[in-house]
Enzyme design. Structure first.
Site, PDB file in Angstrom:
ATOM      1  CD  GLU A 195      19.905 -37.184  11.832  1.00  0.00           C
ATOM      2  OE1 GLU A 195      19.175 -38.100  11.384  1.00  0.00           O
ATOM      3  OE2 GLU A 195      21.021 -36.917  11.354  1.00  0.00           O
ATOM      4  CG  ASP A 241      18.237 -45.745   7.093  1.00  0.00           C
ATOM      5  OD1 ASP A 241      18.326 -44.507   7.068  1.00  0.00           O
ATOM      6  OD2 ASP A 241      18.247 -46.416   8.142  1.00  0.00           O
TER       7      ASP A 241
END
Ligand code: ADP
Ligand code: MG
Length: 414
Positions: A47, A185
């Site tokens: 992350e 993404d």
């Protein structure tokens, strides 16, 4: 429990394809040529590593945006959104935004990016529909971009490399829609393989499928594990300002460490090793040291997670998820009380191997790795309790590791 209802109301893929084709026909008076579908994603671990040029490990989920399409010879693009019950049209020679239908900007953006990239496009009619929750951090926007790219690619007779296609989607979102986002993404939506996560090196953009031992997906090692996404229902109010601040902090930390670490180039925190931080951490003020520690250790955790997944050591992988959450909470300071509560309830639950916030933080979702037989209890013990304690609309989705962009040819009804 809302999560369970959600599962039951999620239409099967065949049913969605059928409904979408029927909507296309009634809207445009002809049959669609095909349907392009691209998934949402969750990040398993890694992350805030994309802009630090490290590794990330997203997985495409079995929720997608579908675009049914057929070519048009006149350079026009006509779109119909089933979810917004709204039409939006534009001319490929003159692509601007549509403030009345902002959802269409993602499609306009990819047409713009393709043309900017020198591709010759055909016009099209398209009907689109999705079941990726919007704005929860599961990246419905990238799913829409990648599905739209698949539709333009097909009608225009292009054959795009899947990584280039992902880059075009990112360019559309950055430069046309105006949202700063990394490449994760779109790569997950374009390149994933069912039953696998996608390890991405955010510096080189090299990528590799990593098998997941999720029993429910019918693939992988059949370890009887489920991936549960829990939505906190908190929309990320602080996100933009704090996200930009973290980026600046990381850049500054990398500059300070580059000056301290002699003999090796440090252009991003990716280049800093744990032993560098032990020796030269004194060069950083305390808050930057915490940020850098998250990045350096999270990078190590991604690589250890991949190793654990490859050897089937799911307990070790679960521990990595837990450590990632603690680091995001204490060192990177991007959690919030609601995400912490979801994670702590999960940690206290039998059959949960690991749990952490996923996405940029300040709201959105958590992911948990749960033994399949404990999923129902998870709904009661985590999500229902979370809703009761916070008064928020928490939800859960049990996810399968799905394929990236796919083209479905439709069977003609007799
Ligand atoms: P996310 O975290 O889901 O990516 P974003 O704000 O980046 O959230 O993108 C959400 C936007 O993407 C929506 O506001 C809408 O414009 C578009 N979008 C998502 N799903 C759909 C859909 N099913 N149909 C049309 N547009 C959609
Ligand atoms: Mg988005």
């Amino acid at each position: 429990m809302r999560g369970a209802e959600d599962l039951e109301t999620q239409a099967s893929q065949e049913e969605r394809l059928r409904r979408l084709a029927a909507a296309f026909e009634s809207r445009f008076g002809r049959s669609p040529a095909a349907v392009a579908a691209a998934p949402g994603r969750v990040n398993l671990i890694g992350e805030h590593l994309d802009y630090n040029e490290g590794h990330v490990l997203p997985v495409a989920i079995d929720r997608s945006i579908m675009v049914a399409f057929a070519p048009r010879p006149d350079g026009q693009v006509r779109l119909y959104s089933l979810d917004f019950e709204q039409e939006s049209a534009f001319d490929l020679e003159d692509i601007g935004k549509d403030p009345e239908a902002p959802w269409s900007d993602y499609v306009r953006g990819v047409a713009w990016a393709l043309r900017e990239g020198g591709h010759h496009l055909s016009g099209l009619d398209a009907a689109l529909q999705g079941d990726v929750p919007v704005g929860s951090g599961l990246s419905s926007s990238a799913a829409l971009e990648v599905a739209a790219l698949g539709a333009f690619e097909a009608v225009s007779g292009l054959r795009l490399d899947r990584r280039d296609l992902a880059l075009l989607g990112q360019r559309a979102e950055n430069a046309f829609v105006g949202v700063a986002c990394g490449i994760m993404d779109q790569m997950a939506a374009a390149l994933s393989r069912a039953g696998h996560a996608l390890l991405i090196d955010c510096r080189s953009l090299e990528h590799e499928a990593v098998p997941l031992p999720l029993g429910a997906s019918g693939s992988g090692g059949g370890g009887g594990l489920s991936l549960v996404v829990a939505d906190s229902g908190v929309r990320r109010a602080l996100l933009d300002s704090q996200y930009n601040l973290r980026r600046q902090e990381c850049q500054r930390a990398a500059e300070l460490l580059a000056a301290a670490i002699a003999g090796r180039p440090v252009t991003a925190l990716r280049d800093v090793r744990p032993e560098d931080l032990a020796r030269h951490g004194g060069a950083l003020p305390p808050n930057l040291l915490r940020r850098a520690r998250h990045v350096v250790e999270e990078e190590r955790r991604v690589l250890l997670s991949v190793e654990a997944l490859r050897t089937g050591d799911v307990e070790a992988f679960g521990e990595m998820l837990n450590a990632s959450h603690r680091s995001l909470r204490d060192d990177y300071e991007v959690s919030c009380p609601e995400l912490d509560l979801l994670v702590e309830l999960a940690w206290a639950q039998p059959g949960v191997l690991g749990s952490r916030l996923t996405g940029a933080g300040f709201g959105g979702c958590t992911i948990s790795l749960v033994r399949a037989e404990a999923v129902e209890v998870f709904g009661e013990g985590v999500v229902a309790r979370y809703c009761a304690e916070t008064g928020r609309e928490g939800r859960m989705y049990v996810c399968r590791a799905a394929d990236g962009l796919r083209l479905h040819r439709l069977q003609r009804s007799p």
